[in-house]
Design a protein around this motif. Sequence first.
Motif, PDB file in Angstrom:
ATOM      1  N   ASP A   1       0.809  -1.219   0.000  1.00  0.00           N
ATOM      2  CA  ASP A   1       0.000   0.000   0.000  1.00  0.00           C
ATOM      3  C   ASP A   1       0.843   1.272   0.000  1.00  0.00           C
ATOM      4  O   ASP A   1       0.346   2.335  -0.355  1.00  0.00           O
ATOM      5  CB  ASP A   1      -0.925   0.028   1.223  1.00  0.00           C
ATOM      6  CG  ASP A   1      -2.015  -1.025   1.141  1.00  0.00           C
ATOM      7  OD1 ASP A   1      -2.262  -1.544   0.029  1.00  0.00           O
ATOM      8  OD2 ASP A   1      -2.613  -1.330   2.186  1.00  0.00           O
ATOM      9  N   GLN A   2       2.090   1.162   0.421  1.00  0.00           N
ATOM     10  CA  GLN A   2       2.956   2.345   0.484  1.00  0.00           C
ATOM     11  C   GLN A   2       3.765   2.544  -0.795  1.00  0.00           C
ATOM     12  O   GLN A   2       4.693   3.352  -0.820  1.00  0.00           O
ATOM     13  CB  GLN A   2       3.890   2.246   1.695  1.00  0.00           C
ATOM     14  CG  GLN A   2       3.149   2.287   3.015  1.00  0.00           C
ATOM     15  CD  GLN A   2       2.309   3.548   3.161  1.00  0.00           C
ATOM     16  OE1 GLN A   2       2.798   4.658   2.972  1.00  0.00           O
ATOM     17  NE2 GLN A   2       1.032   3.379   3.474  1.00  0.00           N
ATOM     18  N   ASP A   3       3.411   1.824  -1.857  1.00  0.00           N
ATOM     19  CA  ASP A   3       4.114   1.946  -3.128  1.00  0.00           C
ATOM     20  C   ASP A   3       3.150   2.394  -4.217  1.00  0.00           C
ATOM     21  O   ASP A   3       1.976   2.037  -4.210  1.00  0.00           O
ATOM     22  CB  ASP A   3       4.740   0.606  -3.519  1.00  0.00           C
ATOM     23  CG  ASP A   3       5.806   0.177  -2.529  1.00  0.00           C
ATOM     24  OD1 ASP A   3       6.774   0.935  -2.354  1.00  0.00           O
ATOM     25  OD2 ASP A   3       5.650  -0.890  -1.919  1.00  0.00           O
TER      26      ASP A   3
ATOM     27  N   LYS B   1      -5.641  15.536 -15.003  1.00  0.00           N
ATOM     28  CA  LYS B   1      -6.900  15.131 -15.626  1.00  0.00           C
ATOM     29  C   LYS B   1      -6.935  13.613 -15.823  1.00  0.00           C
ATOM     30  O   LYS B   1      -7.922  12.955 -15.490  1.00  0.00           O
ATOM     31  CB  LYS B   1      -7.075  15.844 -16.962  1.00  0.00           C
ATOM     32  CG  LYS B   1      -8.381  15.550 -17.639  1.00  0.00           C
ATOM     33  CD  LYS B   1      -8.537  16.356 -18.922  1.00  0.00           C
ATOM     34  CE  LYS B   1      -9.852  16.044 -19.597  1.00  0.00           C
ATOM     35  NZ  LYS B   1     -10.008  16.800 -20.844  1.00  0.00           N
ATOM     36  N   ALA B   2      -5.851  13.046 -16.338  1.00  0.00           N
ATOM     37  CA  ALA B   2      -5.781  11.596 -16.560  1.00  0.00           C
ATOM     38  C   ALA B   2      -5.851  10.831 -15.239  1.00  0.00           C
ATOM     39  O   ALA B   2      -6.497   9.783 -15.155  1.00  0.00           O
ATOM     40  CB  ALA B   2      -4.498  11.245 -17.310  1.00  0.00           C
ATOM     41  N   GLU B   3      -5.200  11.358 -14.213  1.00  0.00           N
ATOM     42  CA  GLU B   3      -5.161  10.648 -12.931  1.00  0.00           C
ATOM     43  C   GLU B   3      -6.443  10.806 -12.121  1.00  0.00           C
ATOM     44  O   GLU B   3      -6.667  10.058 -11.189  1.00  0.00           O
ATOM     45  CB  GLU B   3      -3.918  11.070 -12.151  1.00  0.00           C
ATOM     46  CG  GLU B   3      -2.659  10.519 -12.809  1.00  0.00           C
ATOM     47  CD  GLU B   3      -1.354  11.052 -12.245  1.00  0.00           C
ATOM     48  OE1 GLU B   3      -1.389  11.866 -11.293  1.00  0.00           O
ATOM     49  OE2 GLU B   3      -0.297  10.663 -12.765  1.00  0.00           O
ATOM     50  N   GLU B   4      -7.285  11.755 -12.483  1.00  0.00           N
ATOM     51  CA  GLU B   4      -8.613  11.824 -11.862  1.00  0.00           C
ATOM     52  C   GLU B   4      -9.416  10.594 -12.272  1.00  0.00           C
ATOM     53  O   GLU B   4     -10.182  10.056 -11.484  1.00  0.00           O
ATOM     54  CB  GLU B   4      -9.356  13.092 -12.309  1.00  0.00           C
ATOM     55  CG  GLU B   4      -8.882  14.350 -11.633  1.00  0.00           C
ATOM     56  CD  GLU B   4      -9.558  15.592 -12.184  1.00  0.00           C
ATOM     57  OE1 GLU B   4     -10.498  15.482 -13.000  1.00  0.00           O
ATOM     58  OE2 GLU B   4      -9.135  16.696 -11.793  1.00  0.00           O
ATOM     59  N   GLN B   5      -9.207  10.149 -13.521  1.00  0.00           N
ATOM     60  CA  GLN B   5      -9.929   8.983 -14.036  1.00  0.00           C
ATOM     61  C   GLN B   5      -9.265   7.674 -13.604  1.00  0.00           C
ATOM     62  O   GLN B   5      -9.935   6.680 -13.397  1.00  0.00           O
ATOM     63  CB  GLN B   5     -10.006   9.058 -15.557  1.00  0.00           C
ATOM     64  CG  GLN B   5     -10.799  10.246 -16.027  1.00  0.00           C
ATOM     65  CD  GLN B   5     -10.722  10.446 -17.532  1.00  0.00           C
ATOM     66  OE1 GLN B   5      -9.996   9.756 -18.232  1.00  0.00           O
ATOM     67  NE2 GLN B   5     -11.473  11.416 -18.027  1.00  0.00           N
ATOM     68  N   ASN B   6      -7.932   7.676 -13.501  1.00  0.00           N
ATOM     69  CA  ASN B   6      -7.161   6.485 -13.127  1.00  0.00           C
ATOM     70  C   ASN B   6      -6.118   6.874 -12.096  1.00  0.00           C
ATOM     71  O   ASN B   6      -4.957   7.091 -12.454  1.00  0.00           O
ATOM     72  CB  ASN B   6      -6.478   5.865 -14.355  1.00  0.00           C
ATOM     73  CG  ASN B   6      -7.463   5.337 -15.349  1.00  0.00           C
ATOM     74  OD1 ASN B   6      -8.303   4.520 -15.017  1.00  0.00           O
ATOM     75  ND2 ASN B   6      -7.390   5.825 -16.577  1.00  0.00           N
ATOM     76  N   PRO B   7      -6.505   6.969 -10.822  1.00  0.00           N
ATOM     77  CA  PRO B   7      -5.561   7.411  -9.786  1.00  0.00           C
ATOM     78  C   PRO B   7      -4.353   6.474  -9.642  1.00  0.00           C
ATOM     79  O   PRO B   7      -4.493   5.258  -9.748  1.00  0.00           O
ATOM     80  CB  PRO B   7      -6.387   7.400  -8.504  1.00  0.00           C
ATOM     81  CG  PRO B   7      -7.802   7.281  -8.919  1.00  0.00           C
ATOM     82  CD  PRO B   7      -7.811   6.659 -10.273  1.00  0.00           C
ATOM     83  N   LEU B   8      -3.188   7.080  -9.415  1.00  0.00           N
ATOM     84  CA  LEU B   8      -1.992   6.308  -9.129  1.00  0.00           C
ATOM     85  C   LEU B   8      -2.055   5.741  -7.717  1.00  0.00           C
ATOM     86  O   LEU B   8      -1.622   4.640  -7.458  1.00  0.00           O
ATOM     87  CB  LEU B   8      -0.726   7.177  -9.233  1.00  0.00           C
ATOM     88  CG  LEU B   8      -0.312   7.601 -10.628  1.00  0.00           C
ATOM     89  CD1 LEU B   8       0.894   8.533 -10.545  1.00  0.00           C
ATOM     90  CD2 LEU B   8       0.032   6.399 -11.473  1.00  0.00           C
ATOM     91  N   ILE B   9      -2.589   6.548  -6.804  1.00  0.00           N
ATOM     92  CA  ILE B   9      -2.684   6.137  -5.408  1.00  0.00           C
ATOM     93  C   ILE B   9      -4.149   5.915  -5.085  1.00  0.00           C
ATOM     94  O   ILE B   9      -4.961   6.834  -5.201  1.00  0.00           O
ATOM     95  CB  ILE B   9      -2.107   7.222  -4.454  1.00  0.00           C
ATOM     96  CG1 ILE B   9      -0.639   7.486  -4.781  1.00  0.00           C
ATOM     97  CG2 ILE B   9      -2.280   6.824  -3.014  1.00  0.00           C
ATOM     98  CD1 ILE B   9      -0.033   8.617  -3.991  1.00  0.00           C
ATOM     99  N   SER B  10      -4.465   4.704  -4.674  1.00  0.00           N
ATOM    100  CA  SER B  10      -5.849   4.426  -4.305  1.00  0.00           C
ATOM    101  C   SER B  10      -6.089   4.971  -2.900  1.00  0.00           C
ATOM    102  O   SER B  10      -5.231   4.899  -2.031  1.00  0.00           O
ATOM    103  CB  SER B  10      -6.125   2.930  -4.352  1.00  0.00           C
ATOM    104  OG  SER B  10      -5.268   2.247  -3.498  1.00  0.00           O
ATOM    105  N   GLU B  11      -7.241   5.545  -2.722  1.00  0.00           N
ATOM    106  CA  GLU B  11      -7.608   6.083  -1.406  1.00  0.00           C
ATOM    107  C   GLU B  11      -7.937   4.916  -0.469  1.00  0.00           C
ATOM    108  O   GLU B  11      -8.694   4.036  -0.820  1.00  0.00           O
ATOM    109  CB  GLU B  11      -8.816   7.015  -1.534  1.00  0.00           C
ATOM    110  CG  GLU B  11      -8.560   8.216  -2.423  1.00  0.00           C
ATOM    111  CD  GLU B  11      -7.416   9.099  -1.967  1.00  0.00           C
ATOM    112  OE1 GLU B  11      -7.281   9.315  -0.753  1.00  0.00           O
ATOM    113  OE2 GLU B  11      -6.660   9.580  -2.816  1.00  0.00           O
ATOM    114  N   THR B  12      -7.302   4.937   0.693  1.00  0.00           N
ATOM    115  CA  THR B  12      -7.553   3.858   1.655  1.00  0.00           C
ATOM    116  C   THR B  12      -8.197   4.384   2.907  1.00  0.00           C
ATOM    117  O   THR B  12      -8.167   5.526   3.205  1.00  0.00           O
ATOM    118  CB  THR B  12      -6.229   3.155   2.031  1.00  0.00           C
ATOM    119  OG1 THR B  12      -5.289   4.129   2.490  1.00  0.00           O
ATOM    120  CG2 THR B  12      -5.683   2.408   0.827  1.00  0.00           C
TER     121      THR B  12
END
Length: 135
Positions: free
Chosen positions: A57-59, A124-135
């Motif tokens: 989760d930290q990566d 804009k791209a990362e709003e659709q496909n986040p690099l970091i998932s919210e936990t």
Amino acid sequence: MTGSETVPDRVTATDAAIELIRKLKSIHGPVMFHQSGGCCDGSAPMCFPDGEFKTGDQDVLLGKIEGSPFYIGRAQFEYWQHTQLIIDVVDGRGGMFSLEGPEGKRFLTRSRIFSDDEWKALKKAEEQNPLISET
């Protein structure tokens, strides 16, 4: 780049790095990278046989270089999120656990700050496909 149409890669590699990655893959099979802010090997990008370094989760998966996944520790990502990482290679011994050591080479991270247009396209791209998932 025209406007915010093109989304830049968060991580790229120089021709010299790509050549070394290909050599390592021919010797070890698929490889992966992890960029940490660790103590032992500093903040050098480390190359491992794919799956040998356990990510969690930290990566953050930044992307792929020469088809190989490139991860960065979340804390490091927070510092470097506004920059494109450019993986290069130089002569010398790097991290003791990284695969390139016996080759007399070491991977090195260079960086450049994203332009305003690139940053807007990334966000804009990362709003659709986040690099970091919210936990």
